[in-house]
Design an enzyme around this catalytic site. Sequence first.
Site, PDB file in Angstrom:
ATOM      1  CE  LYS A 137      -4.046  -2.058  -0.021  1.00  0.00           C
ATOM      2  NZ  LYS A 137      -3.882  -3.491   0.133  1.00  0.00           N
TER       3      LYS A 137
HETATM    4  C1  PLP Z   1      -5.267  -4.375   0.453  1.00  0.00           C
HETATM    5  C2  PLP Z   1      -6.734  -4.276   0.395  1.00  0.00           C
HETATM    6  C3  PLP Z   1      -7.541  -4.802   1.405  1.00  0.00           C
HETATM    7  C4  PLP Z   1      -7.009  -5.637   2.529  1.00  0.00           C
HETATM    8  O1  PLP Z   1      -6.102  -4.978   3.326  1.00  0.00           O
HETATM    9  P1  PLP Z   1      -5.270  -5.854   4.401  1.00  0.00           P
HETATM   10  O2  PLP Z   1      -4.687  -4.825   5.303  1.00  0.00           O
HETATM   11  O3  PLP Z   1      -4.221  -6.582   3.623  1.00  0.00           O
HETATM   12  O4  PLP Z   1      -6.211  -6.763   5.068  1.00  0.00           O
HETATM   13  C5  PLP Z   1      -8.900  -4.616   1.334  1.00  0.00           C
HETATM   14  N1  PLP Z   1      -9.461  -3.957   0.314  1.00  0.00           N
HETATM   15  C6  PLP Z   1      -8.720  -3.433  -0.683  1.00  0.00           C
HETATM   16  C7  PLP Z   1      -9.411  -2.670  -1.761  1.00  0.00           C
HETATM   17  C8  PLP Z   1      -7.345  -3.603  -0.687  1.00  0.00           C
HETATM   18  O5  PLP Z   1      -6.619  -3.137  -1.709  1.00  0.00           O
END
Ligand code: PLP
Length: 366
Positions: free
Chosen positions: A185
Amino acid sequence: MNRLFLSPPHMSGKEQKYIAEVFTSNYIAPLGAFVNKFEDSIKSYTGSSNALALSSATAGLHLALRILGIGKNDIVLASTFTFIGSVSAILYQNATPVFIDSDESWNLSPSLLKKAIAELPQKPKALILTHLYGQVSKLDEIVAICKEEGIYLIEDAAESLGASYKGKQSGTFGDMGVYSFNGNKILTTSGGGMLVSENEEWIEKAKFLSTQAKENFLHYEHKEYGYNYRMSNVLAAIGVAQMEVLDERVQRKREIFEFYKQELGNIEEISFMSEVENTYGNRWLTTLVFKKTNPLKVIKALENINAESRPLWKPMHMQPLFKDCEAFIDGRSESLFNQGICLPSPTSSSNQELMRVVEVIKEVCQ
Ligand SMILES: *Cc1c(COP(=O)(O)O)cnc(C)c1O
């Protein structure tokens, strides 16, 4: 040549200093001062009144559904064009997902949302709205529909930390919102998430459930079951250092988008994900679609120069897991999936490095 990743971790340089403070204090776990600091920095950046640091955004979405009392026989609407982490919590709660397609913004279509609400035999309890690739959805319209219909709005802002709509941060428009600090992210704590809400009681309840639902006794007393979902103090220290550079990261992500757009925008068959009026996206990943070129050909050619790229998210209604689920679809996300790719968008890379990607795409599209 060094591998060009889609969105690798990009440390600020302060992380190890803060981790050292954690070790000095010996508050390695479970909680500690950095968890509070990290929550405070999210609150002050996003303007949200309450925040809870968690092990992931998926955990945050699960807590949100649980707190809103969503369970068996309840319908939860969700963006179909998203990552599985948006919607798996609907299954954890034994509720029924119903998927809604995108419009020209690539994010959830307000008119299909209205259609779904009108045509479903039962009123949905909640909507999980994803702001895809850091681009904000048509929030005015969607918030208004949810208010009018009495449907809880949960924003999946996992990809959109730092993005805003009319000056207000994504994740703060709904009843609850989540951010992710997973490895790829815009910011990362190596893994983690944050749940935000204006409702203090809900966040207190989420805190209780995220730490095994221990009642307030000296011994361990349980009236209901919880989860082990809280973030560790070590990881929160990384988060505090990362928050200090969020604006810089958003700026660089946007520059990367502008660079690709300038270099590739004049190729007739290429179009980029747009920005909805009055929004400021974080451009987490630069994404584009081809009119005629097979994206798999481009992905393969990029792999040959050691650059990572991927197809766009495969819509949830197309997943074998959800083959029996209802969906309100007009073909938009399906064609985006078939024709689009995500480009390497590392904030640590220079335009010169990204030029390799541009050259390959130009060659394949010729
Ligand atoms: C990465 C992501 C998630 C999940 O996030 P985590 O912290 O890995 O559980 C959920 N929704 C979207 C759109 C994502 O890109």
